[in-house]
Scaffold this active site. Structure first.
Site, PDB file in Angstrom:
ATOM      1  N   CYS A 186       0.795  -1.238   0.195  1.00 52.43           N
ATOM      2  CA  CYS A 186       0.163  -0.137   0.035  1.00 52.43           C
ATOM      3  C   CYS A 186       0.385   1.046  -0.307  1.00 52.43           C
ATOM      4  CB  CYS A 186      -1.153   0.096   0.904  1.00 52.43           C
ATOM      5  SG  CYS A 186      -0.309  -0.167   2.394  1.00 52.43           S
TER       6      CYS A 186
ATOM      7  N   ASN B 166       2.559   1.393   4.039  1.00 49.45           N
ATOM      8  CA  ASN B 166       2.771  -0.091   5.646  1.00 49.45           C
ATOM      9  C   ASN B 166       2.376   0.380   6.714  1.00 49.45           C
ATOM     10  OD1 ASN B 166       5.411  -1.904   5.549  1.00 49.45           O
ATOM     11  ND2 ASN B 166       3.134  -2.784   5.391  1.00 49.45           N
TER      12      ASN B 166
ATOM     13  N   CYS C 137      -1.300   0.384   7.515  1.00 45.45           N
ATOM     14  CA  CYS C 137      -2.424   0.184   7.163  1.00 45.45           C
ATOM     15  C   CYS C 137      -3.140  -1.057   6.616  1.00 45.45           C
ATOM     16  CB  CYS C 137      -2.978   1.593   7.054  1.00 45.45           C
ATOM     17  SG  CYS C 137      -3.419   2.645   8.074  1.00 45.45           S
ATOM     18  N   ARG C 138      -3.449  -1.084   5.141  1.00 44.47           N
ATOM     19  CA  ARG C 138      -3.690  -1.857   4.692  1.00 44.47           C
ATOM     20  C   ARG C 138      -3.419  -2.783   4.369  1.00 44.47           C
ATOM     21  NH1 ARG C 138      -5.172   2.383   0.057  1.00 44.47           N
ATOM     22  NH2 ARG C 138      -3.272   2.707  -0.040  1.00 44.47           N
ATOM     23  N   SER C 139      -1.682  -2.703   3.596  1.00 41.60           N
ATOM     24  CA  SER C 139      -0.832  -4.074   3.860  1.00 41.60           C
ATOM     25  C   SER C 139      -0.425  -5.093   4.747  1.00 41.60           C
ATOM     26  CB  SER C 139      -0.215  -3.230   2.806  1.00 41.60           C
ATOM     27  OG  SER C 139       1.130  -2.595   3.232  1.00 41.60           O
TER      28      SER C 139
ATOM     29  N   ASP D 280      -8.216   4.077   1.612  1.00 41.50           N
ATOM     30  CA  ASP D 280      -6.902   4.612   1.948  1.00 41.50           C
ATOM     31  C   ASP D 280      -7.845   4.345   3.719  1.00 41.50           C
ATOM     32  OD1 ASP D 280      -5.502   4.797   3.694  1.00 41.50           O
ATOM     33  OD2 ASP D 280      -3.877   5.766   2.303  1.00 41.50           O
TER      34      ASP D 280
HETATM   35  P1  4NP Z   1      -1.721   3.173   4.319  1.00 36.78           P
HETATM   36  O1  4NP Z   1      -1.830   4.405   4.332  1.00 36.78           O
HETATM   37  O2  4NP Z   1      -0.796   3.648   2.742  1.00 36.78           O
HETATM   38  O3  4NP Z   1      -3.126   1.916   4.202  1.00 36.78           O
HETATM   39  O4  4NP Z   1      -0.540   2.344   4.968  1.00 36.78           O
HETATM   40  C1  4NP Z   1      -1.384   5.114   4.790  1.00 36.78           C
HETATM   41  C2  4NP Z   1      -0.746   5.723   6.042  1.00 36.78           C
HETATM   42  C3  4NP Z   1      -0.160   6.545   6.090  1.00 36.78           C
HETATM   43  C4  4NP Z   1       0.042   7.624   5.097  1.00 36.78           C
HETATM   44  C5  4NP Z   1      -1.126   7.794   3.977  1.00 36.78           C
HETATM   45  C6  4NP Z   1      -1.277   6.424   3.992  1.00 36.78           C
HETATM   46  N1  4NP Z   1       0.255   8.895   5.216  1.00 36.78           N
HETATM   47  O5  4NP Z   1       0.723   9.904   4.324  1.00 36.78           O
HETATM   48  O6  4NP Z   1       1.841   8.982   6.197  1.00 36.78           O
END
Ligand code: 4NP
Length: 155
Positions: free
Chosen positions: A8, A11, A13-15, A123
């Protein structure tokens, strides 16, 4: 052994949810020794950080722990190390192809590409909707493991 990298943006939340749900599901199907699963982000924004607490709580609701997981950015070398690199949304796929210098072996895929309702996994970092992300990720893991299981039976 089939090596899978869930990807994702951050790294956190989703992945990581995908990594741990996939592993748990693979174990329960008796495929634990046939598959290996890790996760990474396309950005380095969250490098070294643990799984985001709401994502950790969703995993805990499923009885799945994720202690010790730390975010990392995917690298070009990951393309050679994994058989399947699965992105959560189209934007991830574009970044993954950029990092890997393309996808000459057709290893980069969308998590829900085999769903009758092909879609991105929104997201939850922005939407706050960890329930939907978790349900979508569970559907994706089930579909990928169905495919892997069919191939394992053939080999
Ligand atoms: P993820 O979510 O891609 O599902 O891990 C996010 C976590 C952090 C950020 C963006 C998306 N960020 O901008 O820090």
């Amino acid at each position: 052994m089939i090596r899978v990298l869930m990807v994702c943006l951050g790294n956190i939340c989703r992945s990581p949810m995908a990594e741990y749900i996939f592993r748990d599901m693979a174990d329960k199907r008796g495929l634990g020794d046939r598959v290996q699963c890790d996760s990474a982000g396309t950005s380095d924004e969250e490098w070294g950080n643990p799984v985001y607490p709401p994502a950790r709580r969703k995993l805990a609701e499923l009885g799945i722990g994720c202690a010790g997981k730390r975010a990392r950015q995917m690298t070009k070398q990951d393309y050679g190390r994994y058989d399947l690199l699965i992105g959560m949304e189209e934007r991830n796929l574009a970044a993954m192809r950029r990092i890997c210098g393309g996808d000459p072996e057709g290893k980069i895929h969308l998590m829900l590409e085999a769903s009758p309702n092909r879609r991105n996994i929104a997201d939850p970092w922005y939407s706050g909707d960890f329930d939907t992300a978790c349900a979508d990720i569970t559907e994706g893991c089930r579909l990928w493991l169905d495919l892997i299981e069919r191939n394992c039976r053939r080999s």
